[in-house]
Design an enzyme around this catalytic site. Structure first.
Site, PDB file in Angstrom:
ATOM      1  N   ASP A 436       0.752  -1.251   0.127  1.00 18.22           N
ATOM      2  CA  ASP A 436       0.154   0.105   0.065  1.00 18.22           C
ATOM      3  C   ASP A 436       0.746   1.419   0.195  1.00 18.22           C
ATOM      4  O   ASP A 436       1.872   1.217   0.637  1.00 18.22           O
ATOM      5  CB  ASP A 436      -0.773   0.073   1.156  1.00 18.22           C
ATOM      6  CG  ASP A 436      -2.060   1.054   1.331  1.00 18.22           C
ATOM      7  OD1 ASP A 436      -2.996   0.664   0.628  1.00 18.22           O
ATOM      8  OD2 ASP A 436      -1.691   2.221   1.578  1.00 18.22           O
ATOM      9  N   LYS A 548       1.007   0.733 -23.180  1.00 16.51           N
ATOM     10  CA  LYS A 548       1.717   0.420 -21.918  1.00 16.51           C
ATOM     11  C   LYS A 548       3.150   0.488 -22.168  1.00 16.51           C
ATOM     12  O   LYS A 548       3.938  -0.362 -21.815  1.00 16.51           O
ATOM     13  CB  LYS A 548       1.250  -1.176 -21.649  1.00 16.51           C
ATOM     14  CG  LYS A 548      -0.202  -1.446 -21.305  1.00 16.51           C
ATOM     15  CD  LYS A 548      -0.278  -2.608 -20.777  1.00 16.51           C
ATOM     16  CE  LYS A 548      -2.053  -2.812 -20.349  1.00 16.51           C
ATOM     17  NZ  LYS A 548      -2.318  -2.059 -19.454  1.00 16.51           N
ATOM     18  N   ASP A 774      -5.996   1.029   7.624  1.00 13.49           N
ATOM     19  CA  ASP A 774      -5.886   2.437   7.428  1.00 13.49           C
ATOM     20  C   ASP A 774      -6.956   3.000   6.665  1.00 13.49           C
ATOM     21  O   ASP A 774      -7.233   4.185   6.555  1.00 13.49           O
ATOM     22  CB  ASP A 774      -4.647   2.915   6.950  1.00 13.49           C
ATOM     23  CG  ASP A 774      -4.311   2.390   5.620  1.00 13.49           C
ATOM     24  OD1 ASP A 774      -5.029   1.575   5.266  1.00 13.49           O
ATOM     25  OD2 ASP A 774      -2.957   2.649   5.202  1.00 13.49           O
ATOM     26  N   ASP A 778     -11.429  -0.613   5.954  1.00 12.14           N
ATOM     27  CA  ASP A 778     -11.125  -1.523   6.963  1.00 12.14           C
ATOM     28  C   ASP A 778     -12.058  -1.255   8.307  1.00 12.14           C
ATOM     29  O   ASP A 778     -11.917  -1.758   9.098  1.00 12.14           O
ATOM     30  CB  ASP A 778      -9.694  -1.219   7.675  1.00 12.14           C
ATOM     31  CG  ASP A 778      -8.555  -1.478   6.473  1.00 12.14           C
ATOM     32  OD1 ASP A 778      -8.844  -2.694   5.882  1.00 12.14           O
ATOM     33  OD2 ASP A 778      -7.522  -0.727   6.064  1.00 12.14           O
TER      34      ASP A 778
END
Length: 1157
Positions: A436, A548, A774, A778
């Site tokens: 994350d 890409k 966080d 959650d």
């Protein structure tokens, strides 16, 4: 009769299985705005196959499901409401025409600005029908009601009733009971103080939904009657056409029908670490809503581009609204400490009431016939002696001190009881994304780790887990200068400032580009700006999700011309444009052998959870491409093939320093660590293996090691499991059992609902669950968990409000300090529970003798020096070097405990009535529940359950009761009574004299008649009163002196009560000093004798009596350590093979210095 048998093949392992058609698509990930590995077509848990084969009887299936049965008991109304509120978002799947019809609005896909949108009248009608675009606040109790609920607990009721009865007695017999004038007020005040502390604690939960409300933007841009208007977000309705631009917060769930390079930050909702590209899908998008490319969610931030969309969900029906409802529905879990204290208080209160009634009855009918006041005073003293009045205050103050100490270690405690809960947690669910961007487990700093070029693998960063064939990075190695040039000259990053050294700058740009520039900046022979200025960019094609790759042409001369082309991007896209590759400085044609080496190198990098990009270059000939050539990306006037492949570069966001050691320490403390993430299973597993979370084999890795098919690997051969979120909804009870039986568990691709379900399932088996998180996604799990831990820097306001603790510096390693603190505080709480005042009181009726200790002195003991001494335990250090961090959690979950819970659950389910048609549980009435509760203590099952052996260590268990009442408690009791009888004897009263005088009931007051003792000596009233005062004073002081010795004896569990660790807590001595001052003040101050019945005639020589018994307490504590040593030793956690307790990685500066040498 044969039992009903059901054949099942057990396969709780649910890691994603690669599909052949997706094998190549899995590599389109690499650069720069896609996740590490695209989702492969997921194979759900099979109901057949060749997994571990078992035959489950119906009884076994019922028993497996029984442990989770209470999770599914909902009424029809609740189910209907839940289904309505959590109706799946489906509008993103609709083609444009069907979307127009369902939303009842017209919009122009080709020219969105010309869309008519809703009319003002239609918008007003829909607003009246659907309600405003806001989240419904929760129902709240009034502050007075909350306070009264805390006030009228059994413990407080007992204190208040006793206080009221004291005043009633004072009104009837004021003169005889004048000594108890303050007793009633103290008892009632203690009850109100306890209620006030509890009331303060529950106030924290009211702001959760307010945070959700704050997340809805106040205004937005919408089309009404063909005009783009700014309107309050609360007035937005389904069917509104909205315009989203960079920096906006999405006002509602919206399906896009036009977009220009639109990217949104979904991390707080879905856990995806990178900004997600969103674009229209005119034929509709398939799959889950969280993965739909044409759907943007309420409250998500637009970080790039702009787009037009139609609002499909508002208010409570949005994705965040569903999370808010999940969070609001969860009442949170009462801490196990408060539950245990509650049970102890109920138990001790019942015993106190029973003893008080029994001895009151015995006293008034036998020894003290007709003397109601005297007998009732004794009954109250028994009640006070049994009830630990100082316990709630001691607990709260101890927890407060520990919380302040934890705050200095950057752990903010919102719920004081959570301090102790942290020490008993098992398992931890780390529900943050391992990679994350918030950097909870990781550094939030993409870093180049490996480079593959010319058939050789190089390590660009200290990693500790590279293959032995991996070479250390060197700029002089073949191909490395070219890789650095691609990273430096093919980039669009910016710096926050350029007047500081390169290492001190903040790089503004994509995470992958940032990592490449940081790597290149350390390797360039000169300053970054000087290098890029020396070789300026003359043309570029920026990265986009279609190509890409990113391409640039720099003015860098070579032997055949002035220009050099650099390209980087998704490996398979770049390789497809290459005809040659660079090996040892020479250009070789791409062959099948090279492609095989390329595949092996790519698999090596990707299998470790790294982001992989490819680099290539082309030396443009001066004849065909002179310096003034007019390159153009619109007409494809630039070279598009025949590039020279340079190599592969892998990047990762490495784990933070200390994370690996932290998780290893937690596992050595007997805590099962699980990862719950929204990321791909392979990425999650790769990160988990780096941070000590997964050490063993999954079925996939074992199959690969043993060259077997995955289906041929038995489930009981592996110790780790990776479960895909798509399987969670369909898992049966026995499959949950098998998942939780594994030592290492990773849940991947999970939704907020899945995280909440995992918490509930773990709690159903008896686990004390801690959750870190966080994001908004959650918050339901954080609130439902026994202990929710949020992040301060990166965490959302919602997660902070839902959590019990907050890591102020987002440092995951702080959790270890918290666990150690929590375990130590539990030990300290156990040390503070001690009550030797009861047995001497019983002699008042049994023998009888004058009351050894008055009720007011018992209160002073509990709320005075015992409280002071107990508080000093807050600064105790662990007994041994490794402290309590190598002992199992105090409530371990074992096969026996799980089976016991399931057996009770099955028994409970069988006693409930069911609807004959639907089979749903019919909830019993309140009267029926009350009757069942009253009847329970008179059933055999109740006592079997109560006396069932368990491995749990509770706050007040048999060992503590034995120590407090039978072992040290008896030594202290005898010590107090010896002092009591010696003082009386020295004042002319033998034990027989005391018994005779007490039965007559007229002595030991200043106005009492003369008493003739055993020796014929006449003792007048003042002498009797002073002797009685000295006797009560020595009992009071004896309790204090013996408790001073017990301060050190009670610490002896793993080691003897001697040595530096036992006496190094200076606050123990301050507590003893404060208690001594209080005791001297009460006993030897004449003005206080009216209340406490002290006497300054008490000689200090009598203090030697309890001191002698104190030495006996230390001797017994030492002997107890020897006796119980084996029983304590089995609580230690065995070493775990393979744990990596070395630092995660060296610092960047160290590696930078090493690479330049």
């Amino acid at each position: 009769m044969e039992p009903h048998v059901v054949e099942e093949k057990i396969s709780p392992h649910a890691a994603a299985t690669p599909h052949d058609e997706e094998a190549i698509a899995g590599r389109t990930v690499a650069f720069p705005d896609t996740v590490h590995v695209h989702d492969e077509k997921h194979k759900p848990i099979s109901k057949g196959g060749v997994e571990m084969k078992r035959t489950l009887t119906q009884e076994e299936r019922d028993l497996a499901d029984a442990g989770y049965g209470h999770l599914h008991q909902q009424t029809k109304a609740q189910k209907a409401e839940d289904e309505n509120a959590h109706k799946e978002i489906h509008e993103h799947k609709l083609p444009v025409e069907l979307l127009r019809q369902e939303m009842g609005v017209s919009f122009d896909v080709k020219d969105p600005a010309r869309s008519m949108g809703l009319s003002l009248e239609e918008a007003k009608a829909r607003l009246g029908r659907d309600g405003p675009n806001v989240l419904t606040p929760p129902k709240k109790k009034s502050g007075l009601r909350k306070f009264l609920e805390r006030l009228f607990t059994m413990f407080n009721i007992l204190l208040m009733v006793a206080g009221i009865l004291v005043y009633i007695l004072l009104g009837v017999q004021f003169k005889e009971n004048f000594q108890n004038t303050y007793l009633g007020a103290i008892l009632i005040a203690v009850a109100f103080v306890n209620a006030g502390i509890d009331y303060y604690q529950i106030q924290k939960s009211e702001a959760i939904l307010a945070s959700f409300l704050a997340m809805i933007p106040p205004s937005c841009r919408a089309v009404r009657d063909g005009k783009l208007q700014t309107i309050p977000a609360a007035e937005l309705v389904k069917g509104d056409i909205v315009l989203l631009r960079m920096g906006d917060k999405t006002p509602a769930d919206t399906v896009l029908f036009s977009a220009n390079d639109l990217k949104v930050d979904n991390s707080s909702l879905t856990g995806e670490s990178e900004p997600q590209e969103r674009k229209p899908q005119l034929k509709g998008a398939q799959g889950r809503e969280v993965e739909a490319e044409n759907l943007v969610f309420n409250s998500t931030l637009v970080v790039n581009g702009e787009g037009w969309g139609v609002v499909v969900r508002t208010g409570d029906h949005t994705f965040i609204g569903q999370i808010a409802k999940l969070t609001g529905e969860e009442t949170g879990s009462e801490s196990h400490l408060s539950i245990e204290i509650g049970r102890f208080v109920v138990m001790i209160s019942c015993i106190a009431i029973l003893f008080a009634l029994v001895f009151f009855t015995v006293g008034i009918t036998n020894i003290y016939k007709g003397k109601v006041g005297q007998t009732f005073t004794f009954a109250v003293s028994v009640l006070v002696a049994f009830v630990p009045e100082g316990l709630p205050s001691t607990v709260m103050l101890l927890l407060s001190i520990a919380a302040k100490r934890m705050a200095k270690q950057n752990v903010l405690v919102k719920d004081l009881q959570g301090v102790e809960t942290l020490g008993s947690v098992n398992p931890f669910l780390y529900s943050v994304l391992p990679t994350d961007k918030t950097g909870t487990l990781t550094r939030n700093q993409m870093t180049v780790t490996n480079i593959w070029s010319g058939g050789k693998m190089y390590s660009a960063f200290q990693s500790n887990n590279d293959d032995q064939s991996t070479l250390p990075f060197s700029l002089n190695a073949p191909g490395m200068k070219e890789v650095v040039d691609v990273a430096a000259l093919n980039s669009r990053i910016k710096f926050d400032r350029t007047d500081v050294p390169f290492d001190q700058r903040t790089i503004l740009g994509d995470a992958t580009e940032t990592g490449l520039i940081r790597f290149a900046g350390r390797q360039l022979p000169k300053d970054y700006e000087a290098y890029t200025a020396q070789y300026p960019k003359v043309f570029e094609v920026p990265f986009n999700s279609t190509n890409k790759w990113a391409l640039s042409i720099a003015h860098k001369p070579h032997d055949n011309g002035e220009l050099t082309l650099y390209i980087k991007g998704a490996p398979e896209r770049v390789l497809a444009k290459c005809a040659t590759y660079l090996k040892d400085g020479t250009i070789e044609p791409v062959t099948d052998a090279f492609k095989k080496e390329y595949d092996e190198a790519y698999d090596y990098m990707a299998s470790r959870g790294h982001r992989v990009i490819a680099c290539a270059q082309l030396l443009l000939g001066g004849d065909e491409y002179p310096l003034d050539y007019a390159f153009s990306k619109t007409d494809d006037k630039y070279p598009a093939k025949s590039y020279c492949f340079i190599g592969l570069v892998s990047l990762e966001d490495p784990p933070k320093h200390g994370v690996r050691e932290a998780i290893g320490t937690l596992r050595l403390a007997g805590i099962k660590v699980m990862m719950v993430t929204g990321d791909h299973p392979k990425t999650a597993e790769a990160i988990a293996r780096k941070i000590n979370l997964v050490l063993g084999d999954t079925r996939e890795t074992l199959a690969k090691k043993t060259n077997r098919a995955i289906e041929d690997v038995y489930d009981d051969e592996v110790s780790a499991v990776v479960v895909h979120g798509d399987d969670i909804d369909d898992l049966q009870g026995w499959q949950w059992d098998q998942i939780f039986s594994k030592d290492e568990i990773v849940f991947a691709r999970t939704s907020p609902k899945h995280k909440l379900e995992i918490v509930k399932r773990a709690q159903a088996l008896g686990h004390i669950v801690g959750v870190t998180g966080d994001g908004v996604n959650d918050s339901p799990a954080l609130k439902k968990a026994d202990l929710g831990i949020a992040m301060n820097v990166s965490g959302s306001d919602v997660s902070k409000e839902a959590a019990n603790m907050i890591l102020l510096d987002d440092n995951f390693a702080s959790v270890v300090k918290g666990v150690a603190e929590g375990r130590q505080i539990f030990v300290n709480l156990k040390r503070s529970i001690h009550s030797p005042e009861v047995i001497p009181q019983l002699l008042y009726v049994v023998v009888p003798v004058p009351l050894p200790l008055s009720a007011i002195l018992i209160l002073v003991t509990d709320l005075g020096f015992e409280l002071l001494i107990a508080l000093s335990f807050a600064w105790d250090v662990p007994e041994t070097a490794d402290g309590l961090m190598r002992l199992k959690p105090r409530k371990p979950v074992t096969e026996r405990s799980i089976h016991s819970r399931k057996r009770k659950g099955l028994r409970r389910l069988r006693t409930l009535a069911h609807d004959p048609e639907t089979g749903e549980v019919i909830q019993p009435s309140r009267i029926s529940r009350a009757f069942t509760t009253l009847r329970k203590p008179f059933t055999r099952v109740f006592w079997e359950d109560l006396l069932e052996p368990t491995d749990d260590e509770t706050l007040v268990d048999a060992k503590l009761l034995s120590y407090a009442y039978l072992e040290v408690g008896m030594i202290e009791t005898i010590g107090c009574l010896v002092g009591y009888f010696v003082v009386f004897y020295r004042n002319g009263f033998s034990p027989s004299d005391l018994q005779r005088a007490q039965k007559l009931g007229m002595y030991f007051k200043k106005d009492s008649p003369d008493f003739v003792n055993y020796a014929g000596r006449i003792l007048d009233g003042p002498h009797q009163a002073d002797a009685f005062a000295q006797a009560q004073s020595i009992v009071y002081l004896s309790i204090f002196i013996l408790q001073c010795f017990n301060v050190f004896a009670v610490k002896a569990r793993l080691s003897f009560p001697f040595g530096k660790r036992v006496i190094m807590n200076k606050w123990n001595f301050f507590g003893i000093l404060a208690g001594a001052c209080l005791g001297m003040f009460i006993v030897y101050t004449p003005p206080l004798h009216v209340v406490f019945n002290g006497s300054y005639h008490l000689s200090p020589l009598y203090w030697l009596i309890p001191m002698g018994f104190g030495v006996l307490i230390l001797a017994w504590a030492s002997l107890r350590v020897v006796i119980l040593r084996n029983s304590v030793e089995h609580l230690r956690v065995r070493d775990i093979k393979g744990l990596m307790m070395f630092p995660t990685m060296r610092t960047l500066s160290m590696r930078s210095r090493g690479s330049r040498q």
